[in-house]
Scaffold this motif. Sequence first.
Motif, PDB file in Angstrom:
ATOM      1  N   VAL A 111       1.033  -0.948   0.162  1.00 26.41           N
ATOM      2  CA  VAL A 111       0.107   0.142   0.172  1.00 26.41           C
ATOM      3  C   VAL A 111       1.326   1.253   0.020  1.00 26.41           C
ATOM      4  O   VAL A 111       2.148   1.446   0.645  1.00 26.41           O
ATOM      5  CB  VAL A 111      -1.032  -0.105   1.269  1.00 26.41           C
ATOM      6  CG1 VAL A 111      -1.453   1.325   1.322  1.00 26.41           C
ATOM      7  CG2 VAL A 111      -1.729  -1.135   1.049  1.00 26.41           C
ATOM      8  N   THR A 112       0.365   2.754  -1.055  1.00 21.76           N
ATOM      9  CA  THR A 112       1.491   3.651  -1.293  1.00 21.76           C
ATOM     10  C   THR A 112       0.479   4.544  -0.773  1.00 21.76           C
ATOM     11  O   THR A 112      -0.111   4.647  -0.607  1.00 21.76           O
ATOM     12  CB  THR A 112       2.125   3.480  -1.734  1.00 21.76           C
ATOM     13  OG1 THR A 112       2.635   4.419  -2.578  1.00 21.76           O
ATOM     14  CG2 THR A 112       0.398   3.951  -3.449  1.00 21.76           C
ATOM     15  N   ASP A 113       1.173   5.443   0.404  1.00 27.93           N
ATOM     16  CA  ASP A 113       1.535   6.766   0.640  1.00 27.93           C
ATOM     17  C   ASP A 113       1.049   7.781  -0.432  1.00 27.93           C
ATOM     18  O   ASP A 113       1.468   8.873  -0.533  1.00 27.93           O
ATOM     19  CB  ASP A 113       2.092   7.033   2.033  1.00 27.93           C
ATOM     20  CG  ASP A 113       3.024   6.950   1.555  1.00 27.93           C
ATOM     21  OD1 ASP A 113       3.773   6.676   0.240  1.00 27.93           O
ATOM     22  OD2 ASP A 113       3.553   6.913   2.888  1.00 27.93           O
ATOM     23  N   ASN A 114       1.851   7.131  -1.907  1.00 31.33           N
ATOM     24  CA  ASN A 114       2.075   8.123  -2.924  1.00 31.33           C
ATOM     25  C   ASN A 114       0.393   8.475  -3.105  1.00 31.33           C
ATOM     26  O   ASN A 114      -0.275   7.809  -3.769  1.00 31.33           O
ATOM     27  CB  ASN A 114       2.579   7.744  -3.826  1.00 31.33           C
ATOM     28  CG  ASN A 114       4.267   7.019  -3.408  1.00 31.33           C
ATOM     29  OD1 ASN A 114       4.739   8.686  -2.552  1.00 31.33           O
ATOM     30  ND2 ASN A 114       5.000   6.681  -4.322  1.00 31.33           N
ATOM     31  N   PRO A 115       0.446   9.851  -3.776  1.00 33.45           N
ATOM     32  CA  PRO A 115      -1.365  10.155  -4.203  1.00 33.45           C
ATOM     33  C   PRO A 115      -1.554   9.783  -5.800  1.00 33.45           C
ATOM     34  O   PRO A 115      -2.697   9.736  -5.803  1.00 33.45           O
ATOM     35  CB  PRO A 115      -1.167  12.121  -3.955  1.00 33.45           C
ATOM     36  CG  PRO A 115       0.572  11.898  -4.117  1.00 33.45           C
ATOM     37  CD  PRO A 115       1.305  11.001  -4.101  1.00 33.45           C
ATOM     38  N   VAL A 116      -0.636   9.114  -6.201  1.00 33.03           N
ATOM     39  CA  VAL A 116      -0.852   8.529  -7.459  1.00 33.03           C
ATOM     40  C   VAL A 116      -0.566   7.396  -7.737  1.00 33.03           C
ATOM     41  O   VAL A 116       0.941   7.051  -7.524  1.00 33.03           O
ATOM     42  CB  VAL A 116      -0.569  10.097  -9.019  1.00 33.03           C
ATOM     43  CG1 VAL A 116      -1.837  11.168  -8.922  1.00 33.03           C
ATOM     44  CG2 VAL A 116       0.945  10.176  -8.838  1.00 33.03           C
ATOM     45  N   PRO A 117      -0.308   6.798  -8.729  1.00 35.64           N
ATOM     46  CA  PRO A 117      -0.135   5.105  -9.814  1.00 35.64           C
ATOM     47  C   PRO A 117       0.969   5.608 -10.146  1.00 35.64           C
ATOM     48  O   PRO A 117       1.825   6.550 -10.579  1.00 35.64           O
ATOM     49  CB  PRO A 117      -1.080   4.235 -10.005  1.00 35.64           C
ATOM     50  CG  PRO A 117      -2.268   5.313 -10.093  1.00 35.64           C
ATOM     51  CD  PRO A 117      -1.685   6.719  -9.372  1.00 35.64           C
ATOM     52  N   TYR A 118       2.070   4.678  -9.384  1.00 39.27           N
ATOM     53  CA  TYR A 118       3.261   4.437 -10.558  1.00 39.27           C
ATOM     54  C   TYR A 118       3.540   4.352 -11.730  1.00 39.27           C
ATOM     55  O   TYR A 118       4.458   5.512 -12.213  1.00 39.27           O
ATOM     56  CB  TYR A 118       4.664   3.136 -10.121  1.00 39.27           C
ATOM     57  CG  TYR A 118       5.763   3.425 -10.731  1.00 39.27           C
ATOM     58  CD1 TYR A 118       6.768   3.991 -10.324  1.00 39.27           C
ATOM     59  CD2 TYR A 118       5.756   2.126 -11.684  1.00 39.27           C
ATOM     60  CE1 TYR A 118       7.982   4.120 -11.357  1.00 39.27           C
ATOM     61  CE2 TYR A 118       6.801   1.859 -12.577  1.00 39.27           C
ATOM     62  CZ  TYR A 118       8.001   3.051 -12.019  1.00 39.27           C
ATOM     63  OH  TYR A 118       9.437   3.123 -13.159  1.00 39.27           O
ATOM     64  N   ARG A 119       2.308   3.337 -12.264  1.00 38.46           N
ATOM     65  CA  ARG A 119       1.877   3.961 -13.990  1.00 38.46           C
ATOM     66  C   ARG A 119       0.730   4.327 -14.130  1.00 38.46           C
ATOM     67  O   ARG A 119      -0.459   3.724 -13.458  1.00 38.46           O
ATOM     68  CB  ARG A 119       2.896   3.113 -14.036  1.00 38.46           C
ATOM     69  CG  ARG A 119       4.001   2.276 -14.799  1.00 38.46           C
ATOM     70  CD  ARG A 119       5.222   3.449 -15.998  1.00 38.46           C
ATOM     71  NE  ARG A 119       5.954   3.369 -16.227  1.00 38.46           N
ATOM     72  CZ  ARG A 119       6.766   1.685 -16.665  1.00 38.46           C
ATOM     73  NH1 ARG A 119       6.083   0.988 -16.152  1.00 38.46           N
ATOM     74  NH2 ARG A 119       8.602   1.799 -16.014  1.00 38.46           N
ATOM     75  N   PRO A 120      -0.032   4.688 -14.853  1.00 37.71           N
ATOM     76  CA  PRO A 120      -1.485   5.227 -14.976  1.00 37.71           C
ATOM     77  C   PRO A 120      -2.318   4.077 -14.869  1.00 37.71           C
ATOM     78  O   PRO A 120      -3.370   4.733 -14.160  1.00 37.71           O
ATOM     79  CB  PRO A 120      -1.256   6.352 -16.232  1.00 37.71           C
ATOM     80  CG  PRO A 120      -0.675   6.681 -16.697  1.00 37.71           C
ATOM     81  CD  PRO A 120       0.711   5.447 -16.093  1.00 37.71           C
ATOM     82  N   TRP A 121      -2.480   2.976 -15.607  1.00 37.19           N
ATOM     83  CA  TRP A 121      -2.390   1.817 -16.065  1.00 37.19           C
ATOM     84  C   TRP A 121      -2.764   0.699 -14.466  1.00 37.19           C
ATOM     85  O   TRP A 121      -3.649   0.132 -13.791  1.00 37.19           O
ATOM     86  CB  TRP A 121      -1.987   0.870 -16.609  1.00 37.19           C
ATOM     87  CG  TRP A 121      -1.029   0.472 -16.747  1.00 37.19           C
ATOM     88  CD1 TRP A 121      -0.876  -0.576 -16.179  1.00 37.19           C
ATOM     89  CD2 TRP A 121      -0.079   0.862 -17.232  1.00 37.19           C
ATOM     90  NE1 TRP A 121       0.529  -0.575 -16.365  1.00 37.19           N
ATOM     91  CE2 TRP A 121       1.200   0.881 -17.421  1.00 37.19           C
ATOM     92  CE3 TRP A 121       0.383   1.834 -18.331  1.00 37.19           C
ATOM     93  CZ2 TRP A 121       2.684   0.643 -17.585  1.00 37.19           C
ATOM     94  CZ3 TRP A 121       1.679   2.451 -18.298  1.00 37.19           C
ATOM     95  CH2 TRP A 121       2.033   1.726 -18.214  1.00 37.19           C
ATOM     96  N   GLN A 122      -2.517   1.254 -13.225  1.00 40.46           N
ATOM     97  CA  GLN A 122      -1.825   0.665 -11.957  1.00 40.46           C
ATOM     98  C   GLN A 122      -2.920   0.531 -11.121  1.00 40.46           C
ATOM     99  O   GLN A 122      -3.124   1.993 -11.310  1.00 40.46           O
ATOM    100  CB  GLN A 122      -0.025   0.429 -11.480  1.00 40.46           C
ATOM    101  CG  GLN A 122       0.750   0.024 -12.416  1.00 40.46           C
ATOM    102  CD  GLN A 122       2.593  -0.142 -12.175  1.00 40.46           C
ATOM    103  OE1 GLN A 122       2.177   0.977 -10.756  1.00 40.46           O
ATOM    104  NE2 GLN A 122       3.404  -0.655 -11.897  1.00 40.46           N
ATOM    105  N   PRO A 123      -3.154  -0.396 -10.251  1.00 45.43           N
ATOM    106  CA  PRO A 123      -4.180   0.003  -9.043  1.00 45.43           C
ATOM    107  C   PRO A 123      -3.094   0.952  -8.478  1.00 45.43           C
ATOM    108  O   PRO A 123      -2.110   0.952  -7.866  1.00 45.43           O
ATOM    109  CB  PRO A 123      -3.740  -1.822  -8.840  1.00 45.43           C
ATOM    110  CG  PRO A 123      -2.887  -2.619  -8.714  1.00 45.43           C
ATOM    111  CD  PRO A 123      -2.553  -2.434 -10.234  1.00 45.43           C
ATOM    112  N   HIS A 124      -4.098   1.082  -7.390  1.00 46.95           N
ATOM    113  CA  HIS A 124      -3.536   2.535  -7.027  1.00 46.95           C
ATOM    114  C   HIS A 124      -4.798   2.216  -5.159  1.00 46.95           C
ATOM    115  O   HIS A 124      -6.145   2.821  -6.019  1.00 46.95           O
ATOM    116  CB  HIS A 124      -3.775   3.545  -7.070  1.00 46.95           C
ATOM    117  CG  HIS A 124      -3.080   4.494  -6.544  1.00 46.95           C
ATOM    118  ND1 HIS A 124      -1.544   4.588  -6.424  1.00 46.95           N
ATOM    119  CD2 HIS A 124      -3.300   5.349  -5.799  1.00 46.95           C
ATOM    120  CE1 HIS A 124      -1.504   5.546  -5.231  1.00 46.95           C
ATOM    121  NE2 HIS A 124      -2.291   6.566  -5.483  1.00 46.95           N
TER     122      HIS A 124
END
Length: 188
Positions: A111-124
Amino acid sequence: MTDTTETATELTDLASRFPLLHAPQRWTWGGYDAQFSSALPPDELITNIHVVGFSDDRVVLCRDARGHWFLPGGTREAGESVESCLARELREEAGARLTGPPVWIGAHRCVTDNPVPYRPWQPHPEKAWLWGWAEVDVDSAPTNPADGEEVVEVRAVDPEEAGRLLVRAREGWWRELVELAVESHSRP
Protein backbone atom coordinates in the motif's frame (compact mmCIF):
# COMPACT_ATOMS: atom_id res chain seq x y z
CA MET A 1 -0.67 -18.45 -12.89
CA THR A 2 0.29 -21.68 -11.13
CA ASP A 3 -0.89 -21.63 -7.51
CA THR A 4 -0.33 -24.08 -4.71
CA THR A 5 -3.03 -23.80 -2.07
CA GLU A 6 -1.63 -23.94 1.44
CA THR A 7 -3.36 -24.43 4.74
CA ALA A 8 -3.27 -21.85 7.54
CA THR A 9 -0.87 -24.13 9.41
CA GLU A 10 1.52 -24.26 6.44
CA LEU A 11 1.37 -20.46 6.07
CA THR A 12 2.12 -20.00 9.78
CA ASP A 13 5.02 -22.47 9.51
CA LEU A 14 6.51 -20.54 6.57
CA ALA A 15 6.22 -17.26 8.46
CA SER A 16 7.99 -18.75 11.49
CA ARG A 17 10.81 -20.22 9.38
CA PHE A 18 11.28 -17.04 7.30
CA PRO A 19 10.54 -14.25 9.79
CA LEU A 20 12.43 -11.43 8.04
CA LEU A 21 10.64 -12.13 4.75
CA HIS A 22 7.21 -12.16 6.44
CA ALA A 23 7.81 -9.13 8.70
CA PRO A 24 5.98 -5.88 7.83
CA GLN A 25 8.30 -3.64 5.83
CA ARG A 26 8.53 -0.01 4.83
CA TRP A 27 9.98 0.48 1.35
CA THR A 28 10.90 4.16 1.64
CA TRP A 29 12.13 4.40 -1.96
CA GLY A 30 8.54 3.98 -3.18
CA GLY A 31 6.51 5.06 -0.17
CA TYR A 32 5.22 1.50 0.34
CA ASP A 33 4.15 -0.49 3.36
CA ALA A 34 4.71 -4.10 2.30
CA GLN A 35 3.83 -7.51 3.74
CA PHE A 36 4.89 -10.86 2.26
CA SER A 37 2.61 -13.88 2.16
CA SER A 38 2.72 -17.13 0.23
CA ALA A 39 -1.00 -16.61 -0.42
CA LEU A 40 -1.10 -15.28 -3.97
CA PRO A 41 -2.90 -12.01 -4.76
CA PRO A 42 -5.51 -11.57 -7.47
CA ASP A 43 -4.04 -10.97 -10.94
CA GLU A 44 -5.38 -7.41 -11.14
CA LEU A 45 -3.21 -6.32 -8.19
CA ILE A 46 0.07 -7.70 -9.61
CA THR A 47 2.22 -4.85 -10.89
CA ASN A 48 5.70 -6.34 -10.57
CA ILE A 49 7.06 -9.81 -11.22
CA HIS A 50 10.45 -11.14 -10.08
CA VAL A 51 11.96 -14.59 -10.25
CA VAL A 52 14.75 -16.61 -8.72
CA GLY A 53 16.07 -18.07 -11.96
CA PHE A 54 17.79 -21.44 -11.62
CA SER A 55 20.42 -22.44 -14.15
CA ASP A 56 21.95 -25.82 -13.25
CA ASP A 57 20.88 -25.30 -9.60
CA ARG A 58 22.65 -21.93 -9.52
CA VAL A 59 20.79 -18.64 -9.04
CA VAL A 60 20.94 -16.06 -11.84
CA LEU A 61 21.64 -12.54 -10.58
CA CYS A 62 22.01 -9.22 -12.36
CA ARG A 63 24.25 -6.31 -11.38
CA ASP A 64 23.36 -2.77 -12.42
CA ALA A 65 25.69 0.13 -13.19
CA ARG A 66 25.45 1.31 -9.54
CA GLY A 67 26.85 -2.05 -8.36
CA HIS A 68 23.55 -3.39 -6.93
CA TRP A 69 22.79 -7.09 -7.37
CA PHE A 70 19.15 -8.02 -7.99
CA LEU A 71 16.84 -10.78 -9.16
CA PRO A 72 15.53 -10.35 -12.71
CA GLY A 73 12.04 -8.97 -13.03
CA GLY A 74 10.20 -5.72 -13.20
CA THR A 75 7.09 -3.71 -13.85
CA ARG A 76 4.15 -5.15 -15.75
CA GLU A 77 3.04 -3.11 -18.77
CA ALA A 78 -0.58 -2.20 -19.48
CA GLY A 79 -2.51 -5.29 -20.61
CA GLU A 80 0.53 -7.56 -20.21
CA SER A 81 0.10 -11.03 -18.72
CA VAL A 82 2.22 -12.16 -15.80
CA GLU A 83 3.96 -14.77 -17.97
CA SER A 84 4.67 -12.28 -20.79
CA CYS A 85 6.08 -9.78 -18.32
CA LEU A 86 8.35 -12.40 -16.81
CA ALA A 87 9.63 -13.55 -20.23
CA ARG A 88 10.27 -9.93 -21.31
CA GLU A 89 12.03 -8.97 -18.07
CA LEU A 90 14.25 -12.08 -18.14
CA ARG A 91 15.38 -11.19 -21.68
CA GLU A 92 15.88 -7.48 -20.89
CA GLU A 93 17.77 -7.88 -17.62
CA ALA A 94 19.47 -11.28 -17.75
CA GLY A 95 19.57 -12.29 -21.42
CA ALA A 96 17.69 -15.38 -20.28
CA ARG A 97 14.66 -17.40 -21.33
CA LEU A 98 12.36 -19.70 -19.42
CA THR A 99 12.99 -23.42 -19.90
CA GLY A 100 10.10 -24.47 -17.66
CA PRO A 101 6.99 -22.96 -16.13
CA PRO A 102 7.37 -20.48 -13.26
CA VAL A 103 6.35 -21.54 -9.76
CA TRP A 104 4.93 -18.69 -7.67
CA ILE A 105 6.04 -18.75 -4.04
CA GLY A 106 4.37 -15.59 -2.74
CA ALA A 107 3.92 -11.87 -3.04
CA HIS A 108 4.45 -8.65 -1.19
CA ARG A 109 1.10 -6.89 -0.84
CA CYS A 110 1.87 -3.18 -0.85
CA VAL A 111 0.00 0.00 0.00
CA THR A 112 1.52 3.30 -1.03
CA ASP A 113 1.10 6.74 0.45
CA ASN A 114 1.94 8.33 -2.91
CA PRO A 115 -1.03 10.31 -4.27
CA VAL A 116 -0.86 8.76 -7.77
CA PRO A 117 0.06 5.29 -9.10
CA TYR A 118 3.59 4.63 -10.38
CA ARG A 119 2.10 4.05 -13.85
CA PRO A 120 -1.39 5.27 -14.85
CA TRP A 121 -2.77 1.75 -15.54
CA GLN A 122 -1.69 0.30 -12.19
CA PRO A 123 -4.02 -0.30 -9.26
CA HIS A 124 -3.76 2.31 -6.53
CA PRO A 125 -3.07 2.58 -3.62
CA GLU A 126 -2.82 -1.21 -3.22
CA LYS A 127 -0.68 -3.42 -5.45
CA ALA A 128 1.39 -6.60 -5.30
CA TRP A 129 4.90 -7.74 -6.20
CA LEU A 130 4.83 -11.40 -7.27
CA TRP A 131 7.82 -13.65 -6.46
CA GLY A 132 8.62 -17.05 -7.92
CA TRP A 133 11.26 -19.34 -9.30
CA ALA A 134 11.83 -20.93 -12.69
CA GLU A 135 14.38 -22.87 -14.66
CA VAL A 136 16.12 -20.50 -17.07
CA ASP A 137 18.83 -20.52 -19.70
CA VAL A 138 21.10 -17.48 -20.00
CA ASP A 139 21.63 -17.60 -23.76
CA SER A 140 22.36 -13.99 -24.73
CA ALA A 141 23.30 -10.59 -23.36
CA PRO A 142 20.70 -8.43 -21.58
CA THR A 143 18.86 -6.17 -24.03
CA ASN A 144 19.07 -3.20 -21.60
CA PRO A 145 16.16 -1.10 -22.91
CA ALA A 146 16.51 2.67 -22.43
CA ASP A 147 13.78 2.81 -19.75
CA GLY A 148 15.26 0.01 -17.59
CA GLU A 149 18.23 -0.64 -15.36
CA GLU A 150 21.60 -0.73 -17.08
CA VAL A 151 22.71 -4.30 -16.41
CA VAL A 152 26.49 -4.61 -16.54
CA GLU A 153 26.86 -8.22 -15.36
CA VAL A 154 24.82 -11.41 -15.20
CA ARG A 155 26.14 -14.19 -13.03
CA ALA A 156 24.89 -17.64 -11.94
CA VAL A 157 26.03 -18.31 -8.38
CA ASP A 158 25.31 -20.88 -5.71
CA PRO A 159 22.24 -19.98 -3.61
CA GLU A 160 24.28 -19.06 -0.51
CA GLU A 161 26.35 -16.56 -2.53
CA ALA A 162 23.14 -15.20 -4.08
CA GLY A 163 21.80 -14.50 -0.60
CA ARG A 164 25.03 -12.71 0.38
CA LEU A 165 25.13 -10.58 -2.77
CA LEU A 166 21.46 -9.59 -2.51
CA VAL A 167 21.65 -8.44 1.12
CA ARG A 168 24.79 -6.33 0.86
CA ALA A 169 22.82 -3.14 0.32
CA ARG A 170 19.38 -4.35 1.39
CA GLU A 171 17.42 -5.93 4.19
CA GLY A 172 18.01 -9.56 5.22
CA TRP A 173 14.68 -10.73 3.83
CA TRP A 174 16.27 -11.20 0.40
CA ARG A 175 18.34 -14.12 1.70
CA GLU A 176 15.17 -15.74 3.08
CA LEU A 177 13.40 -15.23 -0.26
CA VAL A 178 16.19 -17.15 -2.03
CA GLU A 179 16.08 -19.84 0.68
CA LEU A 180 12.31 -20.22 0.19
CA ALA A 181 12.78 -20.49 -3.58
CA VAL A 182 15.53 -23.11 -3.15
CA GLU A 183 13.31 -25.10 -0.79
CA SER A 184 10.37 -24.95 -3.23
CA HIS A 185 12.67 -25.81 -6.17
CA SER A 186 14.00 -28.90 -4.40
CA ARG A 187 10.55 -30.40 -3.78
CA PRO A 188 9.60 -33.28 -6.11
